[in-house]
Design a protein around this motif. Sequence first.
Motif, PDB file in Angstrom:
ATOM      1  N   LEU A 168       8.497  63.697  72.532  1.00  0.00           N
ATOM      2  CA  LEU A 168       8.121  64.986  72.299  1.00  0.00           C
ATOM      3  C   LEU A 168       8.846  65.270  70.920  1.00  0.00           C
ATOM      4  O   LEU A 168       9.765  64.812  70.551  1.00  0.00           O
ATOM      5  CB  LEU A 168       9.115  65.827  73.449  1.00  0.00           C
ATOM      6  N   ILE A 169       8.043  66.063  70.268  1.00  0.00           N
ATOM      7  CA  ILE A 169       8.415  66.594  68.738  1.00  0.00           C
ATOM      8  C   ILE A 169       9.755  67.479  68.986  1.00  0.00           C
ATOM      9  O   ILE A 169       9.541  68.724  69.429  1.00  0.00           O
ATOM     10  CB  ILE A 169       7.372  67.145  68.101  1.00  0.00           C
ATOM     11  N   PRO A 170      10.765  67.237  68.517  1.00  0.00           N
ATOM     12  CA  PRO A 170      12.096  68.076  68.556  1.00  0.00           C
ATOM     13  C   PRO A 170      11.968  69.458  68.073  1.00  0.00           C
ATOM     14  O   PRO A 170      12.506  70.457  68.720  1.00  0.00           O
ATOM     15  CB  PRO A 170      13.039  67.218  67.863  1.00  0.00           C
ATOM     16  N   SER A 171      11.110  69.889  67.042  1.00  0.00           N
ATOM     17  CA  SER A 171      11.185  71.100  66.533  1.00  0.00           C
ATOM     18  C   SER A 171      10.167  72.090  67.047  1.00  0.00           C
ATOM     19  O   SER A 171      10.060  73.237  66.705  1.00  0.00           O
ATOM     20  CB  SER A 171      10.814  70.843  64.947  1.00  0.00           C
ATOM     21  N   LEU A 172       9.554  71.501  68.103  1.00  0.00           N
ATOM     22  CA  LEU A 172       8.338  72.345  68.585  1.00  0.00           C
ATOM     23  C   LEU A 172       8.925  72.556  70.130  1.00  0.00           C
ATOM     24  O   LEU A 172       9.549  72.056  70.802  1.00  0.00           O
ATOM     25  CB  LEU A 172       6.916  71.468  68.997  1.00  0.00           C
ATOM     26  N   SER A 173       8.543  73.759  70.763  1.00  0.00           N
ATOM     27  CA  SER A 173       8.657  74.190  72.031  1.00  0.00           C
ATOM     28  C   SER A 173       7.967  73.349  72.896  1.00  0.00           C
ATOM     29  O   SER A 173       7.060  72.636  72.705  1.00  0.00           O
ATOM     30  CB  SER A 173       7.993  75.526  71.975  1.00  0.00           C
ATOM     31  N   VAL A 174       8.280  73.568  74.174  1.00  0.00           N
ATOM     32  CA  VAL A 174       7.608  72.764  75.258  1.00  0.00           C
ATOM     33  C   VAL A 174       6.162  73.058  75.115  1.00  0.00           C
ATOM     34  O   VAL A 174       5.429  72.000  75.310  1.00  0.00           O
ATOM     35  CB  VAL A 174       8.370  73.072  76.437  1.00  0.00           C
ATOM     36  N   GLU A 175       5.872  74.249  75.068  1.00  0.00           N
ATOM     37  CA  GLU A 175       4.485  74.708  75.194  1.00  0.00           C
ATOM     38  C   GLU A 175       3.653  74.215  74.059  1.00  0.00           C
ATOM     39  O   GLU A 175       2.626  73.549  74.320  1.00  0.00           O
ATOM     40  CB  GLU A 175       4.480  76.160  75.139  1.00  0.00           C
ATOM     41  N   ASP A 176       4.363  74.054  72.962  1.00  0.00           N
ATOM     42  CA  ASP A 176       3.625  73.537  71.785  1.00  0.00           C
ATOM     43  C   ASP A 176       3.462  71.881  71.755  1.00  0.00           C
ATOM     44  O   ASP A 176       2.429  71.518  71.555  1.00  0.00           O
ATOM     45  CB  ASP A 176       4.302  73.851  70.339  1.00  0.00           C
ATOM     46  N   ASN A 177       4.329  71.526  72.407  1.00  0.00           N
ATOM     47  CA  ASN A 177       4.337  69.980  72.570  1.00  0.00           C
ATOM     48  C   ASN A 177       3.114  69.556  73.650  1.00  0.00           C
ATOM     49  O   ASN A 177       2.415  68.830  73.227  1.00  0.00           O
ATOM     50  CB  ASN A 177       5.671  69.432  73.123  1.00  0.00           C
ATOM     51  N   ILE A 178       2.956  70.466  74.610  1.00  0.00           N
ATOM     52  CA  ILE A 178       2.126  70.239  75.629  1.00  0.00           C
ATOM     53  C   ILE A 178       0.672  70.343  74.965  1.00  0.00           C
ATOM     54  O   ILE A 178      -0.234  69.516  75.274  1.00  0.00           O
ATOM     55  CB  ILE A 178       2.241  71.007  76.675  1.00  0.00           C
ATOM     56  N   THR A 179       0.584  71.500  74.210  1.00  0.00           N
ATOM     57  CA  THR A 179      -0.882  71.726  73.522  1.00  0.00           C
ATOM     58  C   THR A 179      -1.257  71.168  72.481  1.00  0.00           C
ATOM     59  O   THR A 179      -2.162  71.036  71.822  1.00  0.00           O
ATOM     60  CB  THR A 179      -1.095  73.186  73.715  1.00  0.00           C
ATOM     61  N   LEU A 180      -0.300  70.280  71.917  1.00  0.00           N
ATOM     62  CA  LEU A 180      -0.412  69.819  70.240  1.00  0.00           C
ATOM     63  C   LEU A 180      -1.720  68.759  70.412  1.00  0.00           C
ATOM     64  O   LEU A 180      -2.512  68.649  69.462  1.00  0.00           O
ATOM     65  CB  LEU A 180       0.807  68.808  69.975  1.00  0.00           C
ATOM     66  N   PRO A 181      -2.046  67.728  71.344  1.00  0.00           N
ATOM     67  CA  PRO A 181      -3.114  66.762  71.276  1.00  0.00           C
ATOM     68  C   PRO A 181      -4.209  67.655  71.355  1.00  0.00           C
ATOM     69  O   PRO A 181      -5.298  67.176  70.542  1.00  0.00           O
ATOM     70  CB  PRO A 181      -2.883  65.935  72.645  1.00  0.00           C
ATOM     71  N   LEU A 182      -4.413  68.975  72.031  1.00  0.00           N
ATOM     72  CA  LEU A 182      -5.569  69.784  72.024  1.00  0.00           C
ATOM     73  C   LEU A 182      -5.806  70.165  70.818  1.00  0.00           C
ATOM     74  O   LEU A 182      -6.927  70.278  70.101  1.00  0.00           O
ATOM     75  CB  LEU A 182      -5.348  70.836  73.108  1.00  0.00           C
ATOM     76  N   ARG A 183      -4.753  70.686  69.920  1.00  0.00           N
ATOM     77  CA  ARG A 183      -4.911  71.224  68.947  1.00  0.00           C
ATOM     78  C   ARG A 183      -5.388  70.345  67.796  1.00  0.00           C
ATOM     79  O   ARG A 183      -6.099  70.522  66.790  1.00  0.00           O
ATOM     80  CB  ARG A 183      -3.684  72.179  68.401  1.00  0.00           C
ATOM     81  N   LEU A 184      -4.779  69.221  67.709  1.00  0.00           N
ATOM     82  CA  LEU A 184      -5.183  68.229  66.640  1.00  0.00           C
ATOM     83  C   LEU A 184      -6.442  67.868  67.112  1.00  0.00           C
ATOM     84  O   LEU A 184      -7.424  67.329  66.029  1.00  0.00           O
ATOM     85  CB  LEU A 184      -4.321  66.995  66.887  1.00  0.00           C
ATOM     86  N   ALA A 185      -7.188  67.845  68.239  1.00  0.00           N
ATOM     87  CA  ALA A 185      -8.474  67.516  68.568  1.00  0.00           C
ATOM     88  C   ALA A 185      -9.583  68.864  68.455  1.00  0.00           C
ATOM     89  O   ALA A 185     -10.654  68.888  68.416  1.00  0.00           O
ATOM     90  CB  ALA A 185      -8.763  67.145  69.894  1.00  0.00           C
TER      91      ALA A 185
END
Length: 253
Positions: A108-125
């Motif tokens: 998990l990326i320390p600077s991101l919230s749990v929600e942003d960590n969860i959705t990060l792969p989707l946003r990158l795609a």
Amino acid sequence: MNATAVGTGVDTGRRAPAIALAGVGKTYAGGVRALDDVSLTVEHGTFLAVMGPSGSGKSTLMHCAAGLDSPTSGSVRIDGREIAGLNETARTELRRERVGFVFQAYNLIPSLSVEDNITLPLRLAGRRPDRDWIGTLVERVGLADRLHHRPAELSGGQQQRAALVRALATRPTVVFADEPTGALDLRSAHQVLDLLRALVDDLGQTVVMVTHDPAAAARAHTALVMADGRVVEAMDHPMASQLAARLAALGEH
């Protein structure tokens, strides 16, 4: 045993298996043969554990099946799509669409919230998160009140549950879990294993888990035992004591 079929007994009709390996071999530089003519079919909605002594080929099997590495020979299909001959860019795109990963390290990326960590792969795609689906997952794993926290504010078990939701956010064909309970205390490990099994039984998710722990593997529908790059035994409804004895016989201590 060269060919192994893994399923729950559910009729999948004409749907292609979640994973199908045929005659897969992997030889590394220096002639080290990590996989030796492995054929394996994993049906949808199955929880499969893969065990074996160090150097048995279980991690290489996962890497080839997940498209993280290319086999030297043989065929690898995910949901009917051949991936063995794809270049790295194409394999990356397929993993993004069809595969979820959970590792011992939560990543998990320390600077991101749990929600942003969860959705990060989707946003990158470049994909919009399905809020209803993610909300269902978050409720199921008990993190609905932790979405705006940072990873450092969560326990190890909660971080791994967040990593599990992240892996499932894209609705993957299969989730590969590599020692997912290795960094957790006993209680948290039980909770994560309970969740993995429930996701399979209740939501029809397919999970392939590599583990050294016989108790963890006993949560799966089927456990494969590997040695010298081959599947030497497949146990349906495995018991931890059986798995521990089999590993001991193969020299695992």
